[in-house]
Write a protein that holds these residues in place. Structure first.
Motif, PDB file in Angstrom:
ATOM      1  N   LEU A   1       0.834  -1.201   0.000  1.00 43.64           N
ATOM      2  CA  LEU A   1       0.000   0.000   0.000  1.00 43.64           C
ATOM      3  C   LEU A   1       0.872   1.256   0.000  1.00 43.64           C
TER       4      LEU A   1
ATOM      5  N   ALA B   1      -3.702  -5.407  -0.937  1.00 47.69           N
ATOM      6  CA  ALA B   1      -3.520  -3.954  -0.872  1.00 47.69           C
ATOM      7  C   ALA B   1      -3.722  -3.319  -2.246  1.00 47.69           C
ATOM      8  N   SER B   2      -3.215  -3.981  -3.275  1.00 49.76           N
ATOM      9  CA  SER B   2      -3.364  -3.468  -4.637  1.00 49.76           C
ATOM     10  C   SER B   2      -4.831  -3.407  -5.048  1.00 49.76           C
TER      11      SER B   2
ATOM     12  N   TRP C   1      -6.619  -0.586  -3.033  1.00 46.02           N
ATOM     13  CA  TRP C   1      -6.281   0.770  -3.465  1.00 46.02           C
ATOM     14  C   TRP C   1      -6.934   1.120  -4.803  1.00 46.02           C
TER      15      TRP C   1
END
Length: 198
Positions: free
Chosen positions: A11, A152-153, A156
């Motif tokens: 992140l 996290a990807s 986001w």
């Protein structure tokens, strides 16, 4: 815990303002092919992170030709997109989303793939850095670390793509789009020039 460490590290790397994030933001504001764009970005990260954990990072750092192709190809791509953004900024009548038909899905996805795979820093962040950090966790922890990084990807890109539409009242004015495109043009030019520096 490897899962949380992978999430936090990934992140931190992804949130930094860059060419890919600027493109996702613009698509989100336009509400144009947002799901295919965020999926392309997130799935590409998943592929690159997995490749890094599997050992692709070591091979990549040994190939100067691959690094040079990514460097010069990426710079040319960013300069081209900077020119197009600057052109939009100087033509206010063509800035607001309602002024013209949406871009074709294929064109948008190809552009997104360009921002992803023609940026050498994407490889350094995902394949080399995250892959290396994951492999320090040993056999049991490396894929958990990778899962955290991939999560996290996805978090986001989906947040950036779909929550950016909340800013649409501000971008209802042509001047706001003009400011955004000017900023994008300057950002792309700066990134492309930085990529070419020794």
């Amino acid at each position: 815990m490897p899962l949380l460490a992978g999430f936090a590290t990934s992140l931190t790397l992804i949130v930094a303002i860059g060419a890919q994030n600027a493109f996702v933001l613009r698509q989100g504001l336009r509400r144009e092919h947002v799901l295919p764009v965020v999926l392309t970005c997130a799935l590409s990260d998943a592929l690159l992170i997995s490749g890094g954990i599997a050992g692709l990072g070591e091979l990549l750092t040994r190939s100067q030709l691959a690094l040079d192709i990514a460097k010069f190809g990426g710079a040319a791509f960013l300069y081209t997109y900077a020119f197009l953004a600057a052109k939009r900024a100087f033509r206010p009548s063509a800035i607001t989303p309602s002024d013209h038909a949406p871009a074709a899905l294929g064109t948008v996805v190809l552009t997104c793939l360009g921002f992803t795979y023609l940026n050498p820093h994407v490889y350094l962040d995902t394949v080399v850095l995250l892959g290396s950090l994951a492999n320090q966790r040993g056999t049991d922890g490396r894929w958990l670390y990778g899962l955290g990084a991939v999560t996290a990807s996805f978090t986001w890109f989906f947040a950036l793509g779909f929550l950016s539409r909340n800013l649409s009242p501000f971008f209802a004015r042509p001047r706001s789009w003009q400011f955004l495109d000017t900023t994008i043009a300057l950002l792309m030019t700066t990134l492309a020039t930085w990529m070419l520096l020794p």
